[in-house]
Design an enzyme around this catalytic site. Structure first.
Site, short mmCIF file in Angstrom:
data_model
loop_
_atom_site.label_atom_id
_atom_site.label_comp_id
_atom_site.label_asym_id
_atom_site.label_seq_id
_atom_site.Cartn_x
_atom_site.Cartn_y
_atom_site.Cartn_z
N GLY A 163 0.79 -1.31 0.05
CA GLY A 163 -0.26 -0.47 -0.12
C GLY A 163 1.05 0.92 -0.11
N GLY A 164 1.87 0.82 -0.65
CA GLY A 164 2.75 2.65 -0.62
C GLY A 164 3.72 2.94 1.04
N LYS A 200 15.71 -1.61 -8.17
CA LYS A 200 16.24 -0.02 -9.26
C LYS A 200 14.80 1.19 -9.48
CE LYS A 200 18.80 2.47 -12.57
NZ LYS A 200 19.66 3.44 -12.06
N LYS A 236 -3.58 3.34 -5.79
CA LYS A 236 -4.51 3.18 -7.01
C LYS A 236 -6.12 3.75 -6.95
CE LYS A 236 -2.77 -1.81 -7.75
NZ LYS A 236 -2.97 -2.83 -7.93
N GLU A 274 1.90 -8.48 -9.09
CA GLU A 274 2.57 -7.01 -10.23
C GLU A 274 3.21 -7.13 -10.37
OE1 GLU A 274 1.59 -4.25 -7.77
OE2 GLU A 274 -0.77 -4.87 -6.58
N GLU A 287 6.38 -7.48 -7.27
CA GLU A 287 5.04 -8.24 -6.03
C GLU A 287 3.95 -8.91 -6.16
OE1 GLU A 287 4.49 -5.37 -3.00
OE2 GLU A 287 2.89 -3.69 -5.09
N ASN A 289 0.21 -9.60 -4.26
CA ASN A 289 -0.76 -9.91 -3.31
C ASN A 289 -1.14 -10.74 -3.08
OD1 ASN A 289 -0.39 -6.61 -2.73
ND2 ASN A 289 -1.13 -6.86 -4.63
N ARG A 291 -4.34 -12.40 -2.01
CA ARG A 291 -5.59 -11.87 -1.33
C ARG A 291 -6.47 -11.19 -2.81
NH1 ARG A 291 -5.26 -6.46 -1.64
NH2 ARG A 291 -2.65 -5.23 -1.36
N VAL A 294 -8.54 -4.39 -4.45
CA VAL A 294 -9.69 -3.39 -4.51
C VAL A 294 -10.60 -3.78 -5.69
CG1 VAL A 294 -10.18 -1.31 -3.98
CG2 VAL A 294 -8.51 -2.34 -2.79
#
Length: 473
Positions: A163-164, A200, A236, A274, A287, A289, A291, A294
Protein backbone atom coordinates in the site's frame (compact mmCIF):
# COMPACT_ATOMS: atom_id res chain seq x y z
CA UNK A 1 -19.20 -26.57 0.74
CA UNK A 2 -19.18 -24.38 3.84
CA UNK A 3 -22.39 -23.74 5.75
CA UNK A 4 -21.21 -20.66 7.68
CA UNK A 5 -18.35 -18.21 7.04
CA UNK A 6 -17.01 -15.40 9.23
CA UNK A 7 -16.02 -12.23 7.37
CA UNK A 8 -13.00 -10.75 9.14
CA UNK A 9 -13.32 -7.31 7.58
CA UNK A 10 -15.58 -4.30 7.15
CA UNK A 11 -16.76 -1.81 4.53
CA UNK A 12 -17.48 -2.55 0.91
CA UNK A 13 -15.37 -5.72 0.76
CA UNK A 14 -17.31 -7.22 3.67
CA UNK A 15 -20.54 -6.39 1.83
CA UNK A 16 -19.13 -7.98 -1.33
CA UNK A 17 -18.24 -11.23 0.46
CA UNK A 18 -21.59 -11.38 2.26
CA UNK A 19 -23.41 -11.07 -1.07
CA UNK A 20 -21.37 -13.94 -2.54
CA UNK A 21 -22.13 -16.10 0.49
CA UNK A 22 -25.85 -15.32 0.28
CA UNK A 23 -25.97 -16.35 -3.39
CA UNK A 24 -24.15 -19.59 -2.54
CA UNK A 25 -26.55 -20.42 0.29
CA UNK A 26 -23.85 -19.86 2.94
CA UNK A 27 -24.63 -18.13 6.22
CA UNK A 28 -22.40 -15.14 7.01
CA UNK A 29 -21.15 -13.87 10.35
CA UNK A 30 -19.98 -10.24 10.37
CA UNK A 31 -17.70 -8.74 12.98
CA UNK A 32 -17.70 -5.04 13.74
CA UNK A 33 -16.15 -2.45 16.02
CA UNK A 34 -18.28 -0.13 18.12
CA UNK A 35 -17.60 2.58 15.53
CA UNK A 36 -19.13 0.35 12.83
CA UNK A 37 -22.32 -0.68 14.62
CA UNK A 38 -24.46 1.00 11.94
CA UNK A 39 -22.41 -0.22 8.97
CA UNK A 40 -24.07 -1.89 5.99
CA UNK A 41 -22.17 -5.17 6.36
CA UNK A 42 -23.53 -5.49 9.90
CA UNK A 43 -27.08 -5.19 8.58
CA UNK A 44 -26.66 -7.59 5.64
CA UNK A 45 -24.96 -10.49 7.41
CA UNK A 46 -26.89 -13.46 8.77
CA UNK A 47 -25.45 -12.65 12.18
CA UNK A 48 -23.22 -9.85 13.50
CA UNK A 49 -20.94 -9.75 16.54
CA UNK A 50 -19.24 -6.71 18.09
CA UNK A 51 -15.51 -7.41 18.25
CA UNK A 52 -14.18 -4.42 20.19
CA UNK A 53 -13.54 -0.65 20.27
CA UNK A 54 -12.69 1.47 17.19
CA UNK A 55 -8.88 1.07 17.00
CA UNK A 56 -8.11 -1.67 14.48
CA UNK A 57 -5.62 -3.34 16.82
CA UNK A 58 -8.45 -3.86 19.30
CA UNK A 59 -11.03 -5.05 16.77
CA UNK A 60 -10.31 -6.01 13.17
CA UNK A 61 -6.72 -7.00 14.01
CA UNK A 62 -7.59 -8.76 17.26
CA UNK A 63 -6.81 -12.33 16.23
CA UNK A 64 -7.82 -13.93 19.52
CA UNK A 65 -11.23 -12.28 19.54
CA UNK A 66 -11.88 -13.09 15.87
CA UNK A 67 -11.01 -16.76 16.33
CA UNK A 68 -13.16 -16.93 19.45
CA UNK A 69 -16.16 -15.48 17.58
CA UNK A 70 -15.62 -17.85 14.66
CA UNK A 71 -15.63 -20.88 16.96
CA UNK A 72 -18.50 -19.71 19.17
CA UNK A 73 -20.71 -19.10 16.12
CA UNK A 74 -19.67 -22.46 14.64
CA UNK A 75 -18.15 -21.01 11.48
CA UNK A 76 -16.15 -23.36 9.29
CA UNK A 77 -14.09 -20.73 7.49
CA UNK A 78 -12.87 -17.14 7.69
CA UNK A 79 -12.76 -14.78 4.72
CA UNK A 80 -10.27 -11.95 5.41
CA UNK A 81 -11.16 -9.69 2.45
CA UNK A 82 -8.28 -7.30 1.74
CA UNK A 83 -6.16 -5.33 4.21
CA UNK A 84 -6.21 -6.10 7.95
CA UNK A 85 -5.34 -9.82 8.38
CA UNK A 86 -5.63 -10.85 4.73
CA UNK A 87 -1.85 -11.22 4.22
CA UNK A 88 -0.96 -12.25 7.76
CA UNK A 89 0.78 -15.62 7.51
CA UNK A 90 0.64 -16.25 11.25
CA UNK A 91 -3.12 -15.69 11.31
CA UNK A 92 -3.56 -18.12 8.40
CA UNK A 93 -1.60 -20.69 10.41
CA UNK A 94 -3.67 -20.04 13.53
CA UNK A 95 -6.88 -20.60 11.59
CA UNK A 96 -5.61 -24.02 10.49
CA UNK A 97 -4.56 -24.88 14.05
CA UNK A 98 -8.06 -24.03 15.27
CA UNK A 99 -9.70 -26.20 12.62
CA UNK A 100 -10.88 -23.22 10.54
CA UNK A 101 -10.33 -22.75 6.82
CA UNK A 102 -8.57 -19.50 5.93
CA UNK A 103 -10.09 -18.45 2.61
CA UNK A 104 -6.77 -17.58 1.05
CA UNK A 105 -3.33 -19.09 0.60
CA UNK A 106 -1.44 -21.02 3.24
CA UNK A 107 0.79 -19.26 5.74
CA UNK A 108 3.85 -20.64 3.93
CA UNK A 109 2.69 -19.23 0.59
CA UNK A 110 1.97 -15.83 2.17
CA UNK A 111 5.47 -15.81 3.64
CA UNK A 112 7.08 -16.74 0.33
CA UNK A 113 5.31 -14.01 -1.61
CA UNK A 114 4.72 -11.48 1.17
CA UNK A 115 8.42 -11.05 1.82
CA UNK A 116 9.30 -9.07 -1.28
CA UNK A 117 12.97 -9.94 -1.13
CA UNK A 118 12.25 -13.68 -0.86
CA UNK A 119 9.60 -13.44 -3.58
CA UNK A 120 12.07 -11.72 -5.88
CA UNK A 121 14.55 -14.56 -5.42
CA UNK A 122 11.84 -17.16 -6.07
CA UNK A 123 10.81 -15.37 -9.28
CA UNK A 124 14.36 -15.31 -10.59
CA UNK A 125 14.64 -19.06 -10.07
CA UNK A 126 11.46 -19.58 -12.08
CA UNK A 127 12.22 -17.39 -15.07
CA UNK A 128 10.05 -14.39 -14.13
CA UNK A 129 11.82 -11.08 -14.96
CA UNK A 130 12.62 -8.90 -11.93
CA UNK A 131 13.86 -5.34 -11.52
CA UNK A 132 17.63 -5.15 -10.78
CA UNK A 133 18.26 -4.76 -7.08
CA UNK A 134 19.21 -6.49 -3.81
CA UNK A 135 18.92 -10.24 -3.60
CA UNK A 136 17.46 -10.11 -0.10
CA UNK A 137 16.88 -7.72 2.77
CA UNK A 138 19.75 -5.31 3.40
CA UNK A 139 21.18 -3.02 6.03
CA UNK A 140 21.59 0.67 5.37
CA UNK A 141 25.26 0.22 4.48
CA UNK A 142 24.57 -2.75 2.18
CA UNK A 143 21.74 -0.84 0.54
CA UNK A 144 24.00 2.10 -0.23
CA UNK A 145 26.52 -0.16 -1.96
CA UNK A 146 23.81 -1.78 -4.07
CA UNK A 147 22.34 1.61 -5.01
CA UNK A 148 25.76 2.81 -6.12
CA UNK A 149 26.19 -0.35 -8.21
CA UNK A 150 22.82 -0.30 -10.03
CA UNK A 151 22.69 3.48 -10.32
CA UNK A 152 20.24 6.12 -9.17
CA UNK A 153 17.33 6.67 -8.94
CA UNK A 154 16.49 3.71 -6.70
CA UNK A 155 13.48 2.59 -4.71
CA UNK A 156 13.73 1.57 -1.04
CA UNK A 157 10.92 -0.83 -0.13
CA UNK A 158 9.71 -2.69 2.93
CA UNK A 159 10.18 -6.44 2.51
CA UNK A 160 6.88 -7.01 4.32
CA UNK A 161 5.15 -3.81 3.19
CA UNK A 162 2.28 -2.86 0.97
CA UNK A 163 0.00 0.00 0.00
CA UNK A 164 2.91 2.39 -0.54
CA UNK A 165 4.02 2.28 3.11
CA UNK A 166 7.69 1.80 3.89
CA UNK A 167 8.62 3.00 0.42
CA UNK A 168 10.88 5.89 -0.65
CA UNK A 169 12.25 7.09 -3.99
CA UNK A 170 15.90 8.19 -3.81
CA UNK A 171 17.25 10.42 -6.55
CA UNK A 172 20.70 11.23 -5.09
CA UNK A 173 23.30 9.26 -3.09
CA UNK A 174 23.38 11.91 -0.37
CA UNK A 175 19.69 11.31 0.39
CA UNK A 176 19.92 7.54 0.72
CA UNK A 177 20.65 7.25 4.46
CA UNK A 178 17.89 9.58 5.63
CA UNK A 179 15.25 8.05 3.34
CA UNK A 180 16.26 4.51 4.27
CA UNK A 181 15.82 5.39 7.95
CA UNK A 182 12.43 7.03 7.25
CA UNK A 183 11.19 4.04 5.29
CA UNK A 184 12.41 1.57 7.89
CA UNK A 185 10.74 3.47 10.74
CA UNK A 186 7.47 3.54 8.80
CA UNK A 187 7.80 -0.19 8.12
CA UNK A 188 8.26 -1.01 11.79
CA UNK A 189 5.27 1.16 12.73
CA UNK A 190 2.94 -0.38 10.14
CA UNK A 191 4.13 -3.97 9.84
CA UNK A 192 6.28 -4.68 12.89
CA UNK A 193 9.16 -5.63 10.60
CA UNK A 194 12.41 -3.74 9.81
CA UNK A 195 13.61 -5.69 6.76
CA UNK A 196 14.22 -3.52 3.70
CA UNK A 197 15.41 -4.04 0.16
CA UNK A 198 16.55 -1.83 -2.69
CA UNK A 199 15.79 -1.96 -6.40
CA UNK A 200 16.31 0.15 -9.48
CA UNK A 201 13.55 2.71 -9.91
CA UNK A 202 11.83 2.40 -13.28
CA UNK A 203 10.68 6.00 -13.56
CA UNK A 204 7.05 6.62 -14.46
CA UNK A 205 6.37 3.05 -15.61
CA UNK A 206 3.05 1.43 -16.36
CA UNK A 207 1.63 -0.64 -13.50
CA UNK A 208 0.20 -3.86 -14.91
CA UNK A 209 -1.15 -6.67 -12.74
CA UNK A 210 -2.46 -10.14 -13.56
CA UNK A 211 -5.27 -11.81 -11.63
CA UNK A 212 -4.55 -15.46 -10.83
CA UNK A 213 -6.59 -18.16 -9.15
CA UNK A 214 -5.33 -21.55 -7.98
CA UNK A 215 -6.97 -24.55 -6.37
CA UNK A 216 -5.58 -26.98 -3.83
CA UNK A 217 -4.89 -29.53 -6.59
CA UNK A 218 -2.08 -27.45 -8.10
CA UNK A 219 -4.08 -26.00 -11.00
CA UNK A 220 -3.52 -22.29 -11.75
CA UNK A 221 -5.20 -19.96 -14.25
CA UNK A 222 -5.03 -16.24 -14.92
CA UNK A 223 -7.90 -13.91 -15.79
CA UNK A 224 -5.94 -11.36 -17.78
CA UNK A 225 -4.53 -8.02 -16.77
CA UNK A 226 -5.52 -4.77 -15.15
CA UNK A 227 -3.95 -1.40 -15.94
CA UNK A 228 -3.44 0.41 -12.61
CA UNK A 229 -1.20 3.34 -13.50
CA UNK A 230 -3.48 6.15 -12.29
CA UNK A 231 -2.26 6.35 -8.73
CA UNK A 232 -1.21 8.82 -6.08
CA UNK A 233 1.65 7.99 -3.71
CA UNK A 234 1.44 4.34 -4.81
CA UNK A 235 -2.30 4.26 -4.02
CA UNK A 236 -4.46 3.35 -7.01
CA UNK A 237 -7.30 5.67 -8.00
CA UNK A 238 -8.51 4.43 -11.40
CA UNK A 239 -8.05 0.98 -12.94
CA UNK A 240 -9.07 -0.55 -16.25
CA UNK A 241 -9.12 -3.95 -17.90
CA UNK A 242 -7.77 -4.94 -20.28
CA UNK A 243 -4.73 -2.70 -20.74
CA UNK A 244 -4.66 -0.57 -23.88
CA UNK A 245 -0.87 -1.01 -23.91
CA UNK A 246 -0.44 -4.76 -24.24
CA UNK A 247 -0.19 -6.64 -27.52
CA UNK A 248 -1.60 -10.18 -27.67
CA UNK A 249 1.95 -11.57 -27.65
CA UNK A 250 3.00 -9.61 -24.56
CA UNK A 251 -0.27 -10.42 -22.79
CA UNK A 252 0.27 -14.14 -23.38
CA UNK A 253 3.86 -13.97 -22.10
CA UNK A 254 2.95 -11.99 -18.99
CA UNK A 255 0.02 -14.29 -18.21
CA UNK A 256 2.27 -17.32 -18.47
CA UNK A 257 4.79 -15.64 -16.16
CA UNK A 258 2.03 -14.91 -13.63
CA UNK A 259 0.96 -18.56 -13.64
CA UNK A 260 4.59 -19.69 -13.18
CA UNK A 261 4.91 -17.31 -10.25
CA UNK A 262 1.84 -18.75 -8.49
CA UNK A 263 2.92 -22.32 -9.11
CA UNK A 264 6.40 -21.61 -7.75
CA UNK A 265 4.84 -20.49 -4.47
CA UNK A 266 2.53 -23.56 -4.32
CA UNK A 267 -0.26 -21.03 -4.21
CA UNK A 268 -3.97 -21.67 -3.62
CA UNK A 269 -6.70 -19.03 -3.80
CA UNK A 270 -6.96 -15.60 -5.42
CA UNK A 271 -3.84 -13.53 -5.92
CA UNK A 272 -2.38 -10.79 -8.05
CA UNK A 273 1.02 -10.73 -9.74
CA UNK A 274 2.15 -7.13 -10.16
CA UNK A 275 4.55 -5.88 -12.83
CA UNK A 276 6.03 -2.56 -13.88
CA UNK A 277 6.41 -2.02 -17.62
CA UNK A 278 8.43 0.54 -19.57
CA UNK A 279 7.40 2.19 -22.83
CA UNK A 280 9.17 -0.55 -24.80
CA UNK A 281 6.90 -3.18 -23.16
CA UNK A 282 9.70 -4.64 -21.06
CA UNK A 283 8.08 -5.91 -17.88
CA UNK A 284 9.41 -6.79 -14.43
CA UNK A 285 7.85 -8.53 -11.43
CA UNK A 286 7.56 -6.29 -8.37
CA UNK A 287 5.35 -8.21 -5.92
CA UNK A 288 2.43 -10.53 -5.36
CA UNK A 289 -0.64 -9.55 -3.39
CA UNK A 290 -1.82 -12.73 -1.70
CA UNK A 291 -5.51 -11.77 -1.44
CA UNK A 292 -8.44 -10.45 -3.42
CA UNK A 293 -7.77 -6.93 -4.73
CA UNK A 294 -9.86 -3.78 -4.37
CA UNK A 295 -10.06 -3.61 -8.16
CA UNK A 296 -11.19 -7.21 -8.75
CA UNK A 297 -14.63 -6.11 -10.13
CA UNK A 298 -13.20 -4.97 -13.48
CA UNK A 299 -11.76 -8.44 -14.05
CA UNK A 300 -15.12 -9.94 -13.15
CA UNK A 301 -16.85 -7.67 -15.66
CA UNK A 302 -14.60 -8.42 -18.64
CA UNK A 303 -14.20 -12.15 -17.92
CA UNK A 304 -17.75 -12.87 -16.77
CA UNK A 305 -16.63 -14.54 -13.52
CA UNK A 306 -17.30 -14.20 -9.80
CA UNK A 307 -13.84 -14.21 -8.22
CA UNK A 308 -15.08 -14.17 -4.62
CA UNK A 309 -17.34 -17.13 -5.28
CA UNK A 310 -14.40 -18.96 -6.85
CA UNK A 311 -12.24 -18.10 -3.83
CA UNK A 312 -14.77 -19.75 -1.54
CA UNK A 313 -15.14 -22.78 -3.81
CA UNK A 314 -11.43 -23.58 -4.02
CA UNK A 315 -10.98 -22.96 -0.28
CA UNK A 316 -13.61 -25.64 0.35
CA UNK A 317 -11.48 -28.10 -1.62
CA UNK A 318 -13.31 -27.98 -4.95
CA UNK A 319 -11.30 -27.80 -8.19
CA UNK A 320 -11.18 -24.65 -10.29
CA UNK A 321 -14.30 -24.02 -12.36
CA UNK A 322 -12.17 -22.91 -15.31
CA UNK A 323 -9.36 -24.04 -17.55
CA UNK A 324 -7.20 -21.38 -19.18
CA UNK A 325 -8.78 -22.00 -22.58
CA UNK A 326 -12.20 -21.13 -21.12
CA UNK A 327 -11.18 -17.63 -19.99
CA UNK A 328 -11.59 -14.72 -22.41
CA UNK A 329 -11.58 -10.97 -21.93
CA UNK A 330 -14.60 -9.39 -23.58
CA UNK A 331 -15.18 -5.66 -23.82
CA UNK A 332 -13.71 -3.10 -21.42
CA UNK A 333 -14.22 -2.10 -17.78
CA UNK A 334 -13.04 0.91 -15.79
CA UNK A 335 -13.19 1.36 -12.02
CA UNK A 336 -13.05 4.67 -10.15
CA UNK A 337 -12.36 4.56 -6.43
CA UNK A 338 -14.38 7.24 -4.70
CA UNK A 339 -12.73 8.14 -1.39
CA UNK A 340 -13.85 10.49 1.38
CA UNK A 341 -10.95 12.82 0.64
CA UNK A 342 -10.70 16.37 -0.65
CA UNK A 343 -8.43 16.33 -3.72
CA UNK A 344 -8.79 20.10 -4.07
CA UNK A 345 -7.05 20.48 -0.70
CA UNK A 346 -4.19 18.04 -0.84
CA UNK A 347 -6.40 14.93 -0.52
CA UNK A 348 -7.23 15.81 3.07
CA UNK A 349 -9.36 13.08 4.71
CA UNK A 350 -12.99 14.21 4.96
CA UNK A 351 -15.10 11.78 6.98
CA UNK A 352 -18.63 12.88 7.81
CA UNK A 353 -22.32 12.08 7.67
CA UNK A 354 -23.82 11.01 4.35
CA UNK A 355 -26.84 13.29 4.21
CA UNK A 356 -27.97 11.87 0.88
CA UNK A 357 -26.54 9.43 -1.65
CA UNK A 358 -27.73 8.66 -5.17
CA UNK A 359 -25.98 5.95 -7.16
CA UNK A 360 -26.02 5.89 -10.98
CA UNK A 361 -27.72 3.12 -12.90
CA UNK A 362 -28.32 2.01 -16.46
CA UNK A 363 -26.45 -0.30 -18.84
CA UNK A 364 -22.94 -1.38 -17.92
CA UNK A 365 -23.15 0.05 -14.39
CA UNK A 366 -21.92 -1.66 -11.23
CA UNK A 367 -21.68 -0.12 -7.76
CA UNK A 368 -19.79 -1.64 -4.82
CA UNK A 369 -20.28 0.48 -1.72
CA UNK A 370 -20.89 0.69 2.02
CA UNK A 371 -22.96 3.88 1.81
CA UNK A 372 -26.61 4.61 2.50
CA UNK A 373 -28.52 7.77 3.44
CA UNK A 374 -27.55 8.83 6.95
CA UNK A 375 -24.43 6.66 7.21
CA UNK A 376 -21.51 8.38 8.94
CA UNK A 377 -18.01 7.78 7.59
CA UNK A 378 -15.75 7.54 10.63
CA UNK A 379 -12.05 8.51 10.71
CA UNK A 380 -10.67 5.23 11.99
CA UNK A 381 -10.43 3.23 8.78
CA UNK A 382 -9.90 3.39 5.03
CA UNK A 383 -11.54 6.32 3.24
CA UNK A 384 -12.98 4.27 0.34
CA UNK A 385 -16.75 4.79 0.14
CA UNK A 386 -17.79 3.71 -3.37
CA UNK A 387 -16.31 1.78 -6.27
CA UNK A 388 -17.94 2.74 -9.57
CA UNK A 389 -17.42 0.24 -12.38
CA UNK A 390 -18.35 1.07 -15.96
CA UNK A 391 -18.41 -1.62 -18.65
CA UNK A 392 -18.65 -1.27 -22.42
CA UNK A 393 -17.92 -3.02 -25.67
CA UNK A 394 -14.87 -0.81 -26.18
CA UNK A 395 -12.63 1.45 -24.14
CA UNK A 396 -14.33 4.55 -25.53
CA UNK A 397 -17.75 3.27 -24.59
CA UNK A 398 -16.54 2.49 -21.06
CA UNK A 399 -15.11 6.02 -20.73
CA UNK A 400 -18.32 7.60 -21.99
CA UNK A 401 -20.36 5.46 -19.62
CA UNK A 402 -18.10 6.34 -16.67
CA UNK A 403 -18.54 10.04 -17.43
CA UNK A 404 -22.31 9.65 -17.29
CA UNK A 405 -22.16 7.61 -14.11
CA UNK A 406 -19.98 10.18 -12.34
CA UNK A 407 -22.39 12.93 -13.43
CA UNK A 408 -25.28 10.99 -11.88
CA UNK A 409 -23.45 10.18 -8.64
CA UNK A 410 -24.48 12.30 -5.65
CA UNK A 411 -22.79 12.05 -2.24
CA UNK A 412 -23.95 14.93 -0.06
CA UNK A 413 -22.12 15.55 3.21
CA UNK A 414 -18.38 15.63 2.53
CA UNK A 415 -15.86 16.04 -0.31
CA UNK A 416 -14.84 12.98 -2.33
CA UNK A 417 -12.54 12.12 -5.21
CA UNK A 418 -15.51 11.80 -7.61
CA UNK A 419 -14.87 15.22 -9.17
CA UNK A 420 -11.20 14.40 -9.76
CA UNK A 421 -12.12 11.10 -11.42
CA UNK A 422 -14.59 12.95 -13.63
CA UNK A 423 -11.88 15.40 -14.71
CA UNK A 424 -9.47 12.56 -15.48
CA UNK A 425 -12.11 10.96 -17.72
CA UNK A 426 -11.86 14.08 -19.90
CA UNK A 427 -8.09 14.48 -19.92
CA UNK A 428 -6.67 13.90 -23.43
CA UNK A 429 -3.81 11.77 -22.09
CA UNK A 430 -6.24 9.42 -20.38
CA UNK A 431 -8.70 9.31 -23.29
CA UNK A 432 -5.89 8.43 -25.69
CA UNK A 433 -4.26 6.00 -23.27
CA UNK A 434 -1.05 8.02 -23.04
CA UNK A 435 -0.50 7.86 -19.30
CA UNK A 436 1.71 6.16 -16.72
CA UNK A 437 2.23 6.18 -12.96
CA UNK A 438 3.45 9.78 -13.11
CA UNK A 439 0.11 11.07 -14.42
CA UNK A 440 -1.40 12.45 -11.18
CA UNK A 441 1.82 14.14 -10.14
CA UNK A 442 2.38 15.79 -13.52
CA UNK A 443 -1.23 16.76 -14.24
CA UNK A 444 -2.53 17.56 -10.75
CA UNK A 445 -2.27 21.35 -11.11
CA UNK A 446 -4.01 21.25 -14.49
CA UNK A 447 -6.82 19.12 -13.13
CA UNK A 448 -7.36 21.51 -10.23
CA UNK A 449 -7.89 24.39 -12.66
CA UNK A 450 -10.56 22.58 -14.60
CA UNK A 451 -14.23 22.31 -13.80
CA UNK A 452 -17.09 20.57 -15.52
CA UNK A 453 -17.85 23.45 -17.85
CA UNK A 454 -14.40 25.01 -18.02
CA UNK A 455 -11.32 24.84 -20.19
CA UNK A 456 -10.16 21.39 -21.16
CA UNK A 457 -13.51 19.66 -20.79
CA UNK A 458 -15.21 19.06 -24.11
CA UNK A 459 -17.57 16.09 -23.91
CA UNK A 460 -17.89 15.98 -27.68
CA UNK A 461 -14.15 15.54 -28.16
CA UNK A 462 -14.22 11.90 -27.10
CA UNK A 463 -16.35 11.03 -30.10
CA UNK A 464 -13.53 12.18 -32.36
CA UNK A 465 -10.86 10.10 -30.62
CA UNK A 466 -9.52 7.37 -32.90
CA UNK A 467 -8.39 4.64 -30.54
CA UNK A 468 -8.87 1.49 -32.56
CA UNK A 469 -5.28 0.45 -31.88
CA UNK A 470 -5.69 1.22 -28.19
CA UNK A 471 -8.90 -0.78 -27.98
CA UNK A 472 -7.05 -4.08 -28.32
CA UNK A 473 -8.42 -6.77 -26.04
Amino acid sequence: MFRRVLIANRGEIAVRVIRACTEMGIESVAIYSTADKDSLHVQLATRSVCIGPPPAKDSYLNENAILQVAKSTRCEAIHPGYGFLSENADFADRCAEEGLVFIGPSGDAIRKMGDKAAARELMQKNGVPVVPGSEGSVTLEEGQKIADAIGYPVLIKAAAGGGGRGMRNVERPEDFASKFTEAQSETVANFGDDHMYVEKLIQNPHHIEFQVMADTKGHVVHFGERECSIQRKHQKLIEESPSHLLTPKVREAMGAAAVRAAKAAHYAGAGTIEFVMDDDLNYYFIEMNTRIQVEHPITEQVCGVDLVREQIRVASGLPLSYEQKDIHQKGWAIECRINAEDPMNGFRPSPGKTNFVHFPGGPGCRIDSLLYDGYTMNPFYDSLVVKIIASGNSRLEAIQRMRRMLEELVIDGYPTTAELCYLIMHHPAFVHGNYNTGFIESEYDTLLKWNRVGAGLDPIDIGDAKLSEGDRS
